[in-house]
Scaffold this motif. Sequence first.
Motif, mmCIF file in Angstrom:
data_model
loop_
_atom_site.group_PDB
_atom_site.id
_atom_site.type_symbol
_atom_site.label_atom_id
_atom_site.label_comp_id
_atom_site.label_asym_id
_atom_site.label_seq_id
_atom_site.Cartn_x
_atom_site.Cartn_y
_atom_site.Cartn_z
ATOM 1 N N ASP A 49 3.206 9.736 -11.849
ATOM 2 C CA ASP A 49 4.159 9.786 -12.956
ATOM 3 C C ASP A 49 3.569 10.585 -14.106
ATOM 4 O OD1 ASP A 49 6.538 8.616 -12.212
ATOM 5 O OD2 ASP A 49 5.906 6.586 -12.734
ATOM 6 N N VAL A 50 4.419 11.342 -14.789
ATOM 7 C CA VAL A 50 3.957 12.085 -15.962
ATOM 8 C C VAL A 50 3.492 11.091 -17.017
ATOM 9 C CG1 VAL A 50 5.536 13.995 -15.490
ATOM 10 C CG2 VAL A 50 6.259 12.152 -16.993
ATOM 11 N N ILE A 53 13.345 11.958 -13.573
ATOM 12 C CA ILE A 53 12.875 11.617 -12.226
ATOM 13 C C ILE A 53 12.554 10.132 -12.103
ATOM 14 C CG2 ILE A 53 10.458 12.143 -12.762
ATOM 15 C CD1 ILE A 53 10.165 13.286 -9.957
ATOM 16 N N ARG A 54 12.151 9.498 -13.210
ATOM 17 C CA ARG A 54 11.802 8.077 -13.186
ATOM 18 C C ARG A 54 13.033 7.196 -13.123
ATOM 19 N NH1 ARG A 54 7.786 9.209 -18.147
ATOM 20 N NH2 ARG A 54 9.609 10.516 -18.581
ATOM 21 N N ASP A 55 14.205 7.774 -13.374
ATOM 22 C CA ASP A 55 15.453 7.013 -13.291
ATOM 23 C C ASP A 55 16.163 7.188 -11.962
ATOM 24 O OD1 ASP A 55 15.142 6.061 -15.877
ATOM 25 O OD2 ASP A 55 16.150 7.790 -16.769
ATOM 26 N N LEU A 56 15.689 8.119 -11.135
ATOM 27 C CA LEU A 56 16.293 8.334 -9.820
ATOM 28 C C LEU A 56 15.775 7.297 -8.828
ATOM 29 C CD1 LEU A 56 16.016 12.221 -9.440
ATOM 30 C CD2 LEU A 56 18.121 10.919 -9.777
ATOM 31 N N SER A 57 16.640 6.877 -7.912
ATOM 32 C CA SER A 57 16.168 6.004 -6.832
ATOM 33 C C SER A 57 15.245 6.809 -5.926
ATOM 34 C CB SER A 57 17.350 5.460 -6.031
ATOM 35 O OG SER A 57 17.943 6.492 -5.263
ATOM 36 N N PHE A 58 14.366 6.117 -5.223
ATOM 37 C CA PHE A 58 13.447 6.803 -4.319
ATOM 38 C C PHE A 58 14.208 7.576 -3.241
ATOM 39 C CE2 PHE A 58 10.061 3.376 -5.286
ATOM 40 C CZ PHE A 58 9.625 4.100 -6.386
ATOM 41 N N ASP A 59 15.276 6.984 -2.706
ATOM 42 C CA ASP A 59 16.049 7.655 -1.659
ATOM 43 C C ASP A 59 16.718 8.919 -2.190
ATOM 44 O OD1 ASP A 59 15.340 5.762 0.187
ATOM 45 O OD2 ASP A 59 17.167 4.567 -0.022
ATOM 46 N N LEU A 104 0.824 -1.203 0.000
ATOM 47 C CA LEU A 104 0.000 0.000 0.000
ATOM 48 C C LEU A 104 0.863 1.261 0.000
ATOM 49 C CD1 LEU A 104 -2.790 -1.094 2.509
ATOM 50 C CD2 LEU A 104 -3.039 -0.754 0.054
ATOM 51 N N GLN A 105 2.010 1.193 0.675
ATOM 52 C CA GLN A 105 2.921 2.335 0.686
ATOM 53 C C GLN A 105 3.429 2.658 -0.713
ATOM 54 O OE1 GLN A 105 4.057 4.488 2.860
ATOM 55 N NE2 GLN A 105 3.564 3.729 4.887
ATOM 56 N N SER A 106 3.463 1.670 -1.589
ATOM 57 C CA SER A 106 4.029 1.867 -2.926
ATOM 58 C C SER A 106 3.006 2.332 -3.952
ATOM 59 C CB SER A 106 4.680 0.562 -3.411
ATOM 60 O OG SER A 106 3.697 -0.426 -3.654
ATOM 61 N N LEU A 107 1.725 2.375 -3.574
ATOM 62 C CA LEU A 107 0.698 2.782 -4.535
ATOM 63 C C LEU A 107 0.683 4.302 -4.707
ATOM 64 C CD1 LEU A 107 -2.276 0.455 -3.518
ATOM 65 C CD2 LEU A 107 -0.510 0.070 -5.237
ATOM 66 N N SER A 108 0.190 4.755 -5.854
ATOM 67 C CA SER A 108 0.157 6.188 -6.131
ATOM 68 C C SER A 108 -0.993 6.834 -5.371
ATOM 69 C CB SER A 108 0.003 6.439 -7.627
ATOM 70 O OG SER A 108 -1.313 6.112 -8.046
ATOM 71 N N LEU A 109 -1.009 8.167 -5.396
ATOM 72 C CA LEU A 109 -2.046 8.905 -4.680
ATOM 73 C C LEU A 109 -3.446 8.612 -5.215
ATOM 74 C CD1 LEU A 109 -0.760 12.520 -3.962
ATOM 75 C CD2 LEU A 109 -1.084 10.622 -2.382
ATOM 76 N N GLN A 111 10.430 1.963 -8.854
ATOM 77 C CA GLN A 111 11.829 2.362 -8.960
ATOM 78 C C GLN A 111 12.477 1.602 -10.103
ATOM 79 O OE1 GLN A 111 14.480 3.279 -5.459
ATOM 80 N NE2 GLN A 111 15.388 1.333 -6.015
ATOM 81 N N ALA A 112 13.241 2.306 -10.914
ATOM 82 C CA ALA A 112 13.897 1.688 -12.058
ATOM 83 C C ALA A 112 14.853 0.599 -11.600
ATOM 84 C CB ALA A 112 14.654 2.741 -12.866
ATOM 85 N N ALA A 113 15.043 -0.399 -12.445
ATOM 86 C CA ALA A 113 15.918 -1.528 -12.092
ATOM 87 C C ALA A 113 17.336 -1.059 -11.789
ATOM 88 C CB ALA A 113 15.915 -2.551 -13.227
ATOM 89 N N ASN A 114 17.849 -0.154 -12.580
ATOM 90 C CA ASN A 114 19.193 0.394 -12.365
ATOM 91 C C ASN A 114 19.078 1.875 -12.005
ATOM 92 O OD1 ASN A 114 20.585 -2.069 -13.113
ATOM 93 N ND2 ASN A 114 19.998 -1.609 -15.228
ATOM 94 N N ALA A 115 18.366 2.136 -10.918
ATOM 95 C CA ALA A 115 18.094 3.519 -10.517
ATOM 96 C C ALA A 115 19.385 4.271 -10.197
ATOM 97 C CB ALA A 115 17.171 3.529 -9.302
ATOM 98 N N VAL A 116 19.384 5.549 -10.555
ATOM 99 C CA VAL A 116 20.555 6.392 -10.334
ATOM 100 C C VAL A 116 20.574 6.870 -8.885
ATOM 101 C CG1 VAL A 116 21.710 8.539 -11.013
ATOM 102 C CG2 VAL A 116 20.519 7.139 -12.731
#
Length: 600
Positions: free
Chosen positions: A415-416, A428-434, A122-127, A347-352
Motif C-alpha cells: 500500500d502507498v 485502489i484501496r477502495d476497490l475489492s480484491f476481485d 499467509l495469503q493475505s500478508l504483504s510482500l 479489503q475495505a469494508a464497503n469495497a467498490v
Amino acid sequence: MSEFQDQNTNSQPDANYQELAATHVSAKRIFALFKPYRRQIINVVGLLLFGSAVGMASPFLLRAIIDEALPKGDLELLLYLAGGLVGIAVLSAALNTLQIVMSTKIGQAIMHDLRVRLYSHLQSLSLSFFAATRSGEIQSRIASDIGGLQTLVTNTANELARNLSMVVMTAIAMFFLDWRLALFSMVAVPLTIILSDRVGKMRESITHEQQVRLGDMSAVVQESLSISGVILARTMGRGEHLTRRFTRTSEDVAKLEVRSHTAGEWEWQLIYLILSILPALTLLLGGFLMSTSVPVTIGTLVAMIALQEQLLWPLEGLLAINREVRTTRALFTRVFQYLDKPVEIKQAANAVEFERAQMQGGVQISHVSFSYPDSDRPTLSDISIDIPAGSSVALVGSTGSGKTTLGYLLARLYDVQSGSIRYDGIDIRDLSFDTLADMLGVVTQEPYLLYASVAENLRFAKPDATDEELIRAAKIAQIHDYLAALPDGYDTIVGDRGYRFSGGEKQRLALARTILRNPPVLLLDEATSALDTRTERAMEMALANLSKDRTTITIAHRLSTIRNADQIIVLQQGRIVERGTHEELEALGGVYAALIKSGS
C-alpha cells in the motif's frame, strides 16, 4: 538463526521463547479451536464417562468373587460374576472403539481448520513478510508444527478425557471400598504432578528450539534441492559444501531430539518409582488394618490393588499428557506467531465492485511516496502520473530507480504510504480484491508457472475458459504453434517452476495467461526480456493489437521496446526526472538520452 550456528544451551533462547509464548499463546485461545465442535466433544465425553462408570463395576465383582463366590463354592454366583466381568470387557472395548473414531474425526477437523486458517492468513500478508521469510520456514510451520499439534488434538485430547474420567471414577470407587486405603493411595498424586510439571517446563523450550532448527533444515532442503539450487551447486562445484551444511543442521536437529526426550528423565523415572512401589506399600498398610477394630477383608484388599492398578496407568497417562501439553505449547507459539502477523493489505469494508464491461482503464498516480521497512531512504518520492484509458506508458530508469516498486504499488502488493493510486477515479484501496484482479493484468520478468499442464496453467487465470479461448490467447502471445507441436500439446506438464520451457517460452505462456483474463490495464514488467529478436518483434505486433483500447504500463530496461509509448516516465533515485515521448526525451539530451547512449 544461521544454519552454521551451533546450538548451545543458554538462558537467552529460553527467555526469548518464554516472551513469545506469553505474547501469542493462552489457554483461552487454544480452547477456542475446539469450540466449533463442542457438541461432538460433549458426545465423546459422555461416552468416556459412561465407559468409566461401566469399568468401575469390575473391582466390585472381583471382590464378590473372592469374598463370596469362591469361599462358599457357589458356582452359579461365580458364573454370573465372571460373566459380568466378560460383559464389561466387551462393552468397554466397543465404547472405546466408538469413542476413538469420533475423537479422531474431531481432531482432524480441528487440524484442517487450523491449516486452512494459517494458509489463508499467509495469503493475505504483504510482500514484505515473504521478502524477509524463507519459504522453507513457512512450509515447516504449516506441515511440521501443525503436524505436531495433530497428536495433541486427536490422541492427546482423547487420552486426556479418557484418563481423567477413569481417574475420577476410580478414585470414587476406591473411597467406596475403603477410605483409609484410598486416602493413602492419593498421597503420591501431588508429588508426581509437581515432578511432571518440572519435566514439561524443561522440554517445552527445547521443543521450540527444535522446531526452529527443523524449519532451518526444511529451508536448506528447499533451497539446495530445487532445480535452481541443483544447477547452482553443480556449476559452482559446491555439492560437498551443501552436504556439509545440511549435515551440521541435521546434527543440531538430532541433538535437540535427544534433549527433548531425555530432559528431566531422572524426575520422570522417580515418578515411575513412586507409582511402582505404591501397591506394595498399600498391601503393607492393608495387612496392618486387618488387625484393627475395622478390619480390611482380603477381597477388599485385592479389589483395592486392582483399582489402584486401574488408577495408576491413567494417572501416568495424565502426567505424560501434562508433559506433552507443555511441549506442544511451543508448537502453538510458532503457529500463532504467524497468525498474529498483521494483515497490511486489507479489503475495505464497503469495497467498490464493478463488472469488466464498466471498466475503462484510466490510471491516476497522485503524489505517491513509499519506503520499504527498515529502509533508510524513500524508494519513491512524490510520484504523479496521469495515464488516460487506452494509452501506453513506459517506466524507465537505471537499476534501483523504483520502477518495479511502482509496479508493486499498482498491483497493490504494497500500500502507498502517502498519496493515492486510482483506477477509473476510484482509490485502489477502495476497490475489492476481485475487481482489482479483473482490472489489472500483470506479466513479470520472472513468470511463475505451476507444476501442472499448460492448459491448467492458463486456466489458472480463467477457470472456465474454453479450449478455443486458450488457443486464441496463445496465438496472441506467439506460443500456440510451439505448444501444438508438442507430443501432448496443451496437456504437456510444464515441470517444476516451468523448467521444461525456455525463459522466452515461459514469458509467452505467462503473457497468454494474462491475455486470457482480458484486463483493461496491462502491467508488463520487462515481459519480453527473454525473447529473441524475431519473436520479440512478433510479440510487439501482437501486443500492439492487444493494446488497442487497453491501457498498457511497461516497465522496461531495453529502451528499444518502448519507443512508441504515448508517454515515457524517467525515474532516478525514486523521483520523476523526465517525462515525454521518445523523440522529445531524446532531443532533451538528459537522463533518457544518456540511457540510450549507454545501450540500455
